[in-house]
Enzyme design. Structure first.
Site, PDB file in Angstrom:
ATOM      1  N   ARG A  44       0.822  -1.220   0.000  1.00 13.68           N
ATOM      2  CA  ARG A  44       0.000   0.000   0.000  1.00 13.68           C
ATOM      3  C   ARG A  44       0.854   1.266   0.000  1.00 13.68           C
ATOM      4  O   ARG A  44       0.424   2.291  -0.525  1.00 13.68           O
ATOM      5  CB  ARG A  44      -0.953  -0.006   1.196  1.00 13.68           C
ATOM      6  CG  ARG A  44      -2.113  -0.959   0.978  1.00 13.68           C
ATOM      7  CD  ARG A  44      -3.077  -0.962   2.129  1.00 13.68           C
ATOM      8  NE  ARG A  44      -4.337  -1.597   1.719  1.00 13.68           N
ATOM      9  CZ  ARG A  44      -5.330  -1.874   2.540  1.00 13.68           C
ATOM     10  NH1 ARG A  44      -5.228  -1.572   3.817  1.00 13.68           N
ATOM     11  NH2 ARG A  44      -6.429  -2.429   2.100  1.00 13.68           N
ATOM     12  N   GLY A 326      -8.215  -7.643   1.071  1.00 14.52           N
ATOM     13  CA  GLY A 326      -6.904  -7.692   1.711  1.00 14.52           C
ATOM     14  C   GLY A 326      -6.346  -9.099   1.798  1.00 14.52           C
ATOM     15  O   GLY A 326      -5.183  -9.342   1.465  1.00 14.52           O
ATOM     16  N   GLY A 349     -13.330  -3.647   1.104  1.00 19.13           N
ATOM     17  CA  GLY A 349     -14.697  -3.142   1.220  1.00 19.13           C
ATOM     18  C   GLY A 349     -15.017  -2.122   0.145  1.00 19.13           C
ATOM     19  O   GLY A 349     -16.118  -2.113  -0.412  1.00 19.13           O
TER      20      GLY A 349
HETATM   21  P1  ADP Z   1     -10.796 -10.558   2.002  1.00 22.69           P
HETATM   22  O1  ADP Z   1      -9.891  -9.853   2.993  1.00 22.69           O
HETATM   23  O2  ADP Z   1     -10.036 -11.081   0.824  1.00 22.69           O
HETATM   24  O3  ADP Z   1     -11.991  -9.747   1.628  1.00 22.69           O
HETATM   25  P2  ADP Z   1     -12.167 -11.930   4.147  1.00 22.69           P
HETATM   26  O4  ADP Z   1     -11.596 -10.961   5.103  1.00 22.69           O
HETATM   27  O5  ADP Z   1     -13.637 -11.932   3.917  1.00 22.69           O
HETATM   28  O6  ADP Z   1     -11.391 -11.874   2.742  1.00 22.69           O
HETATM   29  O7  ADP Z   1     -11.842 -13.426   4.651  1.00 22.69           O
HETATM   30  C1  ADP Z   1     -10.525 -13.859   4.793  1.00 22.69           C
HETATM   31  C2  ADP Z   1     -10.444 -14.870   5.917  1.00 22.69           C
HETATM   32  O8  ADP Z   1     -11.372 -15.903   5.720  1.00 22.69           O
HETATM   33  C3  ADP Z   1      -9.082 -15.536   5.998  1.00 22.69           C
HETATM   34  O9  ADP Z   1      -8.471 -15.169   7.202  1.00 22.69           O
HETATM   35  C4  ADP Z   1      -9.398 -17.024   5.953  1.00 22.69           C
HETATM   36  O10 ADP Z   1      -8.627 -17.780   6.870  1.00 22.69           O
HETATM   37  C5  ADP Z   1     -10.849 -17.054   6.331  1.00 22.69           C
HETATM   38  N1  ADP Z   1     -11.531 -18.257   5.831  1.00 22.69           N
HETATM   39  C6  ADP Z   1     -11.694 -18.653   4.567  1.00 22.69           C
HETATM   40  N2  ADP Z   1     -12.342 -19.810   4.500  1.00 22.69           N
HETATM   41  C7  ADP Z   1     -12.625 -20.180   5.767  1.00 22.69           C
HETATM   42  C8  ADP Z   1     -13.304 -21.289   6.358  1.00 22.69           C
HETATM   43  N3  ADP Z   1     -13.813 -22.270   5.607  1.00 22.69           N
HETATM   44  N4  ADP Z   1     -13.415 -21.299   7.698  1.00 22.69           N
HETATM   45  C9  ADP Z   1     -12.908 -20.310   8.447  1.00 22.69           C
HETATM   46  N5  ADP Z   1     -12.254 -19.241   7.953  1.00 22.69           N
HETATM   47  C10 ADP Z   1     -12.118 -19.169   6.622  1.00 22.69           C
HETATM   48 MG    MG Z   2     -10.038  -9.588   5.099  1.00 19.73          MG
END
Ligand code: ADP
Ligand code: MG
Length: 373
Positions: A44, A326, A349
């Site tokens: 970033r 992220g 977001g």
């Molecule tokens: P991003 O930051 O890409 O938008 P999120 O913050 O929504 O994604 O989700 C990321 C988190 O989701 C990661 O820390 C990952 O470990 C968790 N995650 C993904 N699949 C599972 C699962 N089946 N059970 C628990 N946690 C999960």
């Molecule tokens: Mg996240």
């Protein structure tokens, strides 16, 4: 949305001007045993350099400001910008950086006094903080109300790519969604269902959908109050691909592989290899792919397989590929594939909200800003 958003060129002659640049320096940090904090990924900070350097090369003096973490409106050394200051100075000397904006409650409350303190010696404002542009906070919407303003290069590219994805995608357009923030993301699922040809769902998000279809999901992460929404989304007529196999831990905590049904006490932590292959076939056949949210708990190598396979498909497909979020971006970087996709969004977001609504508070504020004289 209407009206053009001013770009750096619209600021006119910036020589001798003091420019406040709202950057997104909310970087991941780790703390060692001695309590010293260090930056684990400076993506970033590096992303903001084109804008900062453009201004400096033209004789402006640059004052950057950002939030870092969630210090809740008071000074908290755990969230001081000091490590960022050091890294920024190493990358581009001579740039000022204000202390964490969220040390002041006026930032999130968008208070007039705080805005005034931010801009009291400032001539021009640039927003390059895509990751915060969906928040109507003081540093995002305050300065453009009175100062000639523009979007920086990073924000400009984010807006171009994501609005093109939203408004004129090449078909087939596939969206891949995962991660753990289910209720946060269902709004964008609904908006995406209007433009995509198919939707792929993995990560913890898949369990609320699987529960909505009547499958037993054991003790996997899920949001009971979202089951009805998922049921409705499943009937809107667009194909929604859910995993056909899963990987996780059984009730005793042992690694286990399953079909779509999890026994009592089992927790699903990744899509299985069959689903990963099926999802990557869909990605290979698409002409546009948007990916947000890891397919599993990829931080644990036992549950990284699904995310890795999807990441490689994103890298290999001929489709135009955009990754937002992220953790999704961190996963790509972990696999060394961040340069292999067309665009990695710096805002999780914000990218979802821009896809859902087509506009953000930070962009609306820039559009209404006074013109540079
Ligand atoms: P991003 O930051 O890409 O938008 P999120 O913050 O929504 O994604 O989700 C990321 C988190 O989701 C990661 O820390 C990952 O470990 C968790 N995650 C993904 N699949 C599972 C699962 N089946 N059970 C628990 N946690 C999960
Ligand atoms: Mg996240």
């Amino acid at each position: 949305m209407s009206g053009a958003i001013p770009t750096l060129e619209d600021l006119g002659d910036v020589s001798g001007k003091r420019v406040l640049v709202r950057t997104d320096f909310n970087v991941p940090m780790e703390t060692n045993d001695a309590g010293e904090r260090s930056i684990t990924d400076d993506f970033r900070i590096r992303s903001a350099l084109p804008t900062i350097e453009w201004l400096i090369e033209r004789g402006a003096s640059v004052v950057c400001c950002s939030h870092l973490g969630r210090p809740k409106g008071s000074v908290d050394e755990k969230y001081s910008m000091h490590p960022v200051k050091v890294r920024l100075a190493a990358l581009t000397p001579g740039v000022e950086l204000l202390e964490n904006l969220r040390f002041n409650p006026g930032e999130e409350a968008n208070s007039k006094d705080f805005v005034d303190s931010l801009i009291h010696d400032i001539d021009l404002y640039v927003n390059d903080a895509f990751g915060a542009a969906h928040r109507a906070h003081a540093s995002i919407v305050g300065p453009p109300a009175t100062l000639p303003s523009a979007m920086g290069r990073l924000l400009q590219r984010e807006v171009e790519v994501l609005l093109a994805l939203r408004n004129t995608p090449k078909h087939p357009f596939t969206a891949v969604l995962g991660g753990s923030k289910i209720s946060d993301k269902l709004g964008v699922v609904e908006a995406l269902l209007e433009t995509v040809d198919s939707l792929i769902i993995g990560g913890a998000m898949c369990f609320t959908f699987l529960a909505a279809q009547g499958y037993s999901i054991g003790d996997s992460l899920f949001e009971a109050d979202q089951v009805d929404t998922c049921k409705r989304l499943l009937t809107l007529g667009k194909p929604i691909h859910l995993p056909e196999d899963l990987v996780g831990l059984d009730a005793q905590g042992n690694y286990a592989t399953y079909g779509r049904r999890l026994p009592p006490g089992a927790k699903g932590f990744d899509i299985g290899p069959g689903s990963a292959t099926a999802f990557s076939d869909l990605i290979m056949e698409a002409r546009t792919v948007f990916w947000n949210g890891p397919m599993g708990m990829f931080e644990d190598e036992r549950f990284a397989g699904g995310t890795r396979t999807v990441a490689h498909a994103m890298a290999d497909t001929k489709a135009f590929t955009v990754v937002g979020g992220g953790d999704s971006a961190a996963a790509l970087a972990q696999f060394g594939l961040d340069d292999a996709v067309d665009h990695v969004s710096t805002g999780g977001g914000a990218s979802l909200e821009l896809l859902e609504l087509g506009d953000l508070p930070g962009l609306a504020a820039l559009r209404k800003a006074p013109h540079a004289s």
